[in-house]
Motif scaffolding. Sequence first.
Motif, short mmCIF file in Angstrom:
data_model
loop_
_atom_site.label_atom_id
_atom_site.label_comp_id
_atom_site.label_asym_id
_atom_site.label_seq_id
_atom_site.Cartn_x
_atom_site.Cartn_y
_atom_site.Cartn_z
N VAL A 37 5.14 5.21 -13.66
CA VAL A 37 5.95 5.53 -14.83
C VAL A 37 6.13 7.05 -14.93
CG1 VAL A 37 6.14 5.26 -17.34
CG2 VAL A 37 4.98 3.52 -15.98
N PRO A 38 7.32 7.52 -15.35
CA PRO A 38 7.50 8.95 -15.57
C PRO A 38 6.38 9.53 -16.42
CG PRO A 38 9.60 7.86 -15.76
CD PRO A 38 8.57 6.77 -15.60
N GLY A 39 5.74 10.59 -15.92
CA GLY A 39 4.59 11.19 -16.60
C GLY A 39 3.26 10.79 -16.01
N ASP A 40 3.22 9.70 -15.23
CA ASP A 40 1.98 9.26 -14.59
C ASP A 40 1.44 10.34 -13.65
OD1 ASP A 40 1.78 6.84 -15.79
OD2 ASP A 40 2.29 5.63 -14.04
N ARG A 41 0.10 10.51 -13.64
CA ARG A 41 -0.55 11.43 -12.72
C ARG A 41 -1.36 10.62 -11.71
NH1 ARG A 41 -2.33 16.97 -15.73
NH2 ARG A 41 -0.53 17.15 -17.13
N ALA A 61 5.15 12.13 2.58
CA ALA A 61 6.06 11.35 1.74
C ALA A 61 6.21 12.00 0.37
CB ALA A 61 5.52 9.92 1.59
N LEU A 62 5.12 12.50 -0.18
CA LEU A 62 5.17 13.13 -1.50
C LEU A 62 5.96 14.43 -1.48
CD1 LEU A 62 1.52 12.45 -2.72
CD2 LEU A 62 3.63 11.50 -3.69
N PHE A 63 5.83 15.21 -0.42
CA PHE A 63 6.63 16.44 -0.32
C PHE A 63 8.12 16.11 -0.25
CE2 PHE A 63 2.83 18.81 1.57
CZ PHE A 63 2.58 19.50 0.39
N ARG A 64 8.43 15.01 0.43
CA ARG A 64 9.84 14.58 0.51
C ARG A 64 10.35 14.15 -0.86
NH1 ARG A 64 11.70 9.76 4.64
NH2 ARG A 64 13.89 9.62 4.01
N LEU A 65 9.54 13.41 -1.59
CA LEU A 65 9.92 12.98 -2.94
C LEU A 65 10.00 14.16 -3.90
CD1 LEU A 65 7.75 9.75 -3.15
CD2 LEU A 65 10.24 9.83 -3.14
N GLN A 66 9.15 15.17 -3.67
CA GLN A 66 9.21 16.38 -4.48
C GLN A 66 10.55 17.09 -4.29
OE1 GLN A 66 6.56 19.53 -3.27
NE2 GLN A 66 6.39 20.33 -5.36
N GLN A 67 11.01 17.18 -3.04
CA GLN A 67 12.29 17.83 -2.75
C GLN A 67 13.45 17.09 -3.41
OE1 GLN A 67 12.19 17.83 1.55
NE2 GLN A 67 11.29 19.87 1.66
N GLU A 68 13.29 15.77 -3.57
CA GLU A 68 14.35 14.96 -4.16
C GLU A 68 14.25 14.87 -5.69
OE1 GLU A 68 14.38 11.19 -2.20
OE2 GLU A 68 14.76 12.05 -0.22
N GLY A 69 13.21 15.50 -6.25
CA GLY A 69 13.10 15.56 -7.70
C GLY A 69 12.43 14.37 -8.37
N TYR A 70 11.63 13.60 -7.62
CA TYR A 70 10.96 12.44 -8.21
C TYR A 70 9.55 12.77 -8.70
CZ TYR A 70 14.67 9.54 -6.24
OH TYR A 70 15.89 8.99 -5.95
N VAL A 71 8.87 13.68 -8.01
CA VAL A 71 7.49 14.01 -8.37
C VAL A 71 7.31 15.53 -8.31
CG1 VAL A 71 6.57 11.83 -7.46
CG2 VAL A 71 6.65 13.85 -5.98
N GLU A 72 6.19 15.99 -8.89
CA GLU A 72 5.84 17.41 -8.77
C GLU A 72 4.35 17.52 -8.50
OE1 GLU A 72 6.41 19.61 -12.35
OE2 GLU A 72 5.19 18.28 -13.59
N VAL A 73 3.98 18.56 -7.79
CA VAL A 73 2.57 18.79 -7.49
C VAL A 73 1.96 19.61 -8.62
CG1 VAL A 73 3.02 20.89 -6.13
CG2 VAL A 73 0.92 19.56 -5.74
N VAL A 81 4.61 12.04 -11.73
CA VAL A 81 5.97 11.50 -11.67
C VAL A 81 6.81 12.24 -12.71
CG1 VAL A 81 7.44 9.46 -11.85
CG2 VAL A 81 5.08 9.24 -11.01
N LEU A 82 7.91 12.82 -12.28
CA LEU A 82 8.74 13.59 -13.21
C LEU A 82 9.51 12.66 -14.16
CD1 LEU A 82 10.22 16.32 -10.86
CD2 LEU A 82 8.71 16.71 -12.81
N PRO A 83 9.68 13.07 -15.40
CA PRO A 83 10.52 12.30 -16.33
C PRO A 83 11.95 12.24 -15.79
CG PRO A 83 9.26 13.99 -17.50
CD PRO A 83 9.12 14.28 -16.04
N PHE A 84 12.69 11.19 -16.15
CA PHE A 84 14.09 11.10 -15.75
C PHE A 84 14.89 12.23 -16.39
CE2 PHE A 84 13.15 6.49 -15.04
CZ PHE A 84 13.46 6.49 -13.68
N ASP A 85 15.66 12.92 -15.60
CA ASP A 85 16.50 14.01 -16.09
C ASP A 85 17.89 13.43 -16.38
OD1 ASP A 85 18.02 16.25 -16.58
OD2 ASP A 85 17.20 17.43 -14.92
N PHE A 86 18.09 12.96 -17.62
CA PHE A 86 19.36 12.32 -17.94
C PHE A 86 20.53 13.29 -17.92
CE2 PHE A 86 16.53 9.02 -19.74
CZ PHE A 86 17.08 7.92 -19.11
#
Length: 239
Positions: A37-41, A61-73, A81-86
């Motif tokens: 869920v967005p916000g999950d750690r 895989a996580l670095f790839r998802l980070q580049q696509e804006g899904y997660v942050e380190v 998990v990053l919140p949805f950017d509406f």
Amino acid sequence: MPHTVKTRPAAEDAAFRTRADEVYAQLKRDVAEFSLVPGDRFTEGEISERLGVSRTPVRQALFRLQQEGYVEVLFRSGWRVLPFDFDQFEQLYDLRMVLETTAVHRLCENDRRIDRHLLDSLADTWLVPVAQRSADGVQVAQWDEAFHCALVAAAGNAEMARVHRDVTDRIRIIRRLDFTQQPRIDATYDEHAKILKAVRANRGEQAAMLLRAHIETSQSEVRKITLHQVHMARTASRR
């Protein structure tokens, strides 16, 4: 003695890339299906243990998802998990609207670059009797994406089609939610049929108007469904 650099065999490299790709695909599904869920750690170790792989493909895989804006380190505390950017999604929908309405206008002109065969092939899916319609939301979501991509591709501008494919990939995570309810599936069939009939009759203004209304409705429904799904997932996780 000369210094030698140890390299992994090609087969081992390929296997590593495959594992990283599989982890990437699974984590992206987890985000899309609100298992994450967005916000999950979470930590790399937790993902590694859950998926039964080493940390290296998980990290890739996580670095790839980070580049696509899904997660942050997070500094010293894993990943989030990053919140949805509406706002970003709405900008992408605006771009999609420009590309697709431009494409249908072009499809209604006598341009030699138009792929009539690709355009005609859409009728086999969308201009069918109600009894022959699919009720499978996953399948209809794939067909819907293919419909819109085909409209742009058939217009004959390869660069426009390339940009549209990129936009399509970036909004897929929320767009697929539009097909979790039967009324939205039915509406998609009806609206696609009207758009396609207008294009085949070379009524550009009507086709663009129908397409614009179709995208705006979908965008609104997806936002409501996404917010509801996030709320339900968060409620379930607290129990």
